[in-house]
Design a protein around this motif. Structure first.
Motif, PDB file in Angstrom:
ATOM      1  N   GLY A 161       0.823  -1.208   0.000  1.00 23.66           N
ATOM      2  CA  GLY A 161       0.000   0.000   0.000  1.00 23.66           C
ATOM      3  C   GLY A 161       0.855   1.255   0.000  1.00 23.66           C
ATOM      4  O   GLY A 161       0.531   2.245  -0.661  1.00 23.66           O
ATOM      5  N   ARG A 162       1.955   1.216   0.734  1.00 19.23           N
ATOM      6  CA  ARG A 162       2.879   2.352   0.744  1.00 19.23           C
ATOM      7  C   ARG A 162       3.460   2.602  -0.643  1.00 19.23           C
ATOM      8  O   ARG A 162       3.600   3.743  -1.071  1.00 19.23           O
ATOM      9  CB  ARG A 162       4.024   2.096   1.710  1.00 19.23           C
ATOM     10  N   TYR A 163       3.834   1.525  -1.317  1.00 20.88           N
ATOM     11  CA  TYR A 163       4.380   1.671  -2.668  1.00 20.88           C
ATOM     12  C   TYR A 163       3.356   2.321  -3.597  1.00 20.88           C
ATOM     13  O   TYR A 163       3.698   3.174  -4.406  1.00 20.88           O
ATOM     14  CB  TYR A 163       4.797   0.325  -3.252  1.00 20.88           C
ATOM     15  N   ILE A 164       2.112   1.889  -3.469  1.00 18.89           N
ATOM     16  CA  ILE A 164       1.056   2.451  -4.312  1.00 18.89           C
ATOM     17  C   ILE A 164       0.900   3.948  -4.035  1.00 18.89           C
ATOM     18  O   ILE A 164       0.850   4.765  -4.965  1.00 18.89           O
ATOM     19  CB  ILE A 164      -0.278   1.714  -4.094  1.00 18.89           C
ATOM     20  N   LEU A 165       0.840   4.316  -2.763  1.00 20.24           N
ATOM     21  CA  LEU A 165       0.684   5.734  -2.418  1.00 20.24           C
ATOM     22  C   LEU A 165       1.884   6.554  -2.852  1.00 20.24           C
ATOM     23  O   LEU A 165       1.740   7.667  -3.366  1.00 20.24           O
ATOM     24  CB  LEU A 165       0.447   5.888  -0.922  1.00 20.24           C
ATOM     25  N   LEU A 166       3.065   6.021  -2.666  1.00 19.80           N
ATOM     26  CA  LEU A 166       4.283   6.725  -3.056  1.00 19.80           C
ATOM     27  C   LEU A 166       4.308   6.959  -4.570  1.00 19.80           C
ATOM     28  O   LEU A 166       4.615   8.058  -5.038  1.00 19.80           O
ATOM     29  CB  LEU A 166       5.518   5.924  -2.624  1.00 19.80           C
ATOM     30  N   GLY A 167       3.961   5.951  -5.319  1.00 23.83           N
ATOM     31  CA  GLY A 167       3.908   6.100  -6.775  1.00 23.83           C
ATOM     32  C   GLY A 167       2.807   7.046  -7.207  1.00 23.83           C
ATOM     33  O   GLY A 167       2.978   7.838  -8.135  1.00 23.83           O
ATOM     34  N   ALA A 168       1.661   6.993  -6.516  1.00 27.55           N
ATOM     35  CA  ALA A 168       0.533   7.846  -6.875  1.00 27.55           C
ATOM     36  C   ALA A 168       0.854   9.317  -6.675  1.00 27.55           C
ATOM     37  O   ALA A 168       0.365  10.173  -7.420  1.00 27.55           O
ATOM     38  CB  ALA A 168      -0.699   7.462  -6.064  1.00 27.55           C
ATOM     39  N   VAL A 169       1.691   9.637  -5.691  1.00 29.38           N
ATOM     40  CA  VAL A 169       2.072  11.019  -5.440  1.00 29.38           C
ATOM     41  C   VAL A 169       2.766  11.619  -6.662  1.00 29.38           C
ATOM     42  O   VAL A 169       2.638  12.805  -6.947  1.00 29.38           O
ATOM     43  CB  VAL A 169       2.985  11.107  -4.189  1.00 29.38           C
ATOM     44  N   VAL A 170       3.464  10.803  -7.414  1.00 30.38           N
ATOM     45  CA  VAL A 170       4.160  11.279  -8.612  1.00 30.38           C
ATOM     46  C   VAL A 170       3.314  11.058  -9.864  1.00 30.38           C
ATOM     47  O   VAL A 170       3.157  11.962 -10.691  1.00 30.38           O
ATOM     48  CB  VAL A 170       5.525  10.566  -8.761  1.00 30.38           C
ATOM     49  N   VAL A 171       2.746   9.891 -10.002  1.00 34.28           N
ATOM     50  CA  VAL A 171       2.085   9.504 -11.253  1.00 34.28           C
ATOM     51  C   VAL A 171       0.812  10.312 -11.496  1.00 34.28           C
ATOM     52  O   VAL A 171       0.599  10.808 -12.614  1.00 34.28           O
ATOM     53  CB  VAL A 171       1.760   7.992 -11.239  1.00 34.28           C
ATOM     54  N   ILE A 172      -0.036  10.465 -10.498  1.00 37.24           N
ATOM     55  CA  ILE A 172      -1.327  11.130 -10.694  1.00 37.24           C
ATOM     56  C   ILE A 172      -1.153  12.589 -11.124  1.00 37.24           C
ATOM     57  O   ILE A 172      -1.766  13.006 -12.110  1.00 37.24           O
ATOM     58  CB  ILE A 172      -2.216  11.004  -9.435  1.00 37.24           C
ATOM     59  N   PRO A 173      -0.326  13.394 -10.442  1.00 36.35           N
ATOM     60  CA  PRO A 173      -0.153  14.775 -10.925  1.00 36.35           C
ATOM     61  C   PRO A 173       0.429  14.854 -12.337  1.00 36.35           C
ATOM     62  O   PRO A 173      -0.005  15.682 -13.149  1.00 36.35           O
ATOM     63  CB  PRO A 173       0.805  15.398  -9.908  1.00 36.35           C
ATOM     64  N   VAL A 174       1.389  13.992 -12.657  1.00 36.65           N
ATOM     65  CA  VAL A 174       1.968  13.997 -14.001  1.00 36.65           C
ATOM     66  C   VAL A 174       0.902  13.628 -15.025  1.00 36.65           C
ATOM     67  O   VAL A 174       0.785  14.255 -16.082  1.00 36.65           O
ATOM     68  CB  VAL A 174       3.179  13.043 -14.086  1.00 36.65           C
TER      69      VAL A 174
END
Length: 90
Positions: A65-78
């Motif tokens: 879950g942490r990996y998903i959130l960490l990636g989402a912090v970058v991927v979603i805004p981009v």
């Protein structure tokens, strides 16, 4: 589903897709046989993997879950920025 919808879903006529899948199964089966890989070994490996994941407990789920959130912090805004730039080009 109408016949057109079925063909769109399958990517071609059902008979043609079935024939392509049959040929692909034969080719993959020959390759796996040449590599001396047995389907039972694959099933045992998958079952063992599931058991190992379950044995790790919920800590692994939390880490995932942490990996998903960490990636989402970058991927979603981009992704949002790219979508907005593409809308501006149209």
């Amino acid at each position: 589903m109408a016949n057109g919808g079925m063909e769109r879903f399958l990517g071609g006529s059902p008979g043609r897709v079935a024939l392509q899948l049959l040929v692909l199964c034969i080719v993959v089966g020959m390759i796996l046989s040449a590599l001396n890989i047995d389907p039972r070994n694959i099933v045992h490996w998958i079952v063992g993997l599931i058991h190992r994941i379950a044995a790790m407990g919920f800590g692994a789920v939390e880490e995932f879950g942490r990996y998903i959130l960490l990636g989402a912090v970058v991927v979603i805004p981009v992704w949002i920025i790219i979508r907005l730039l593409n809308i501006g080009r149209r």
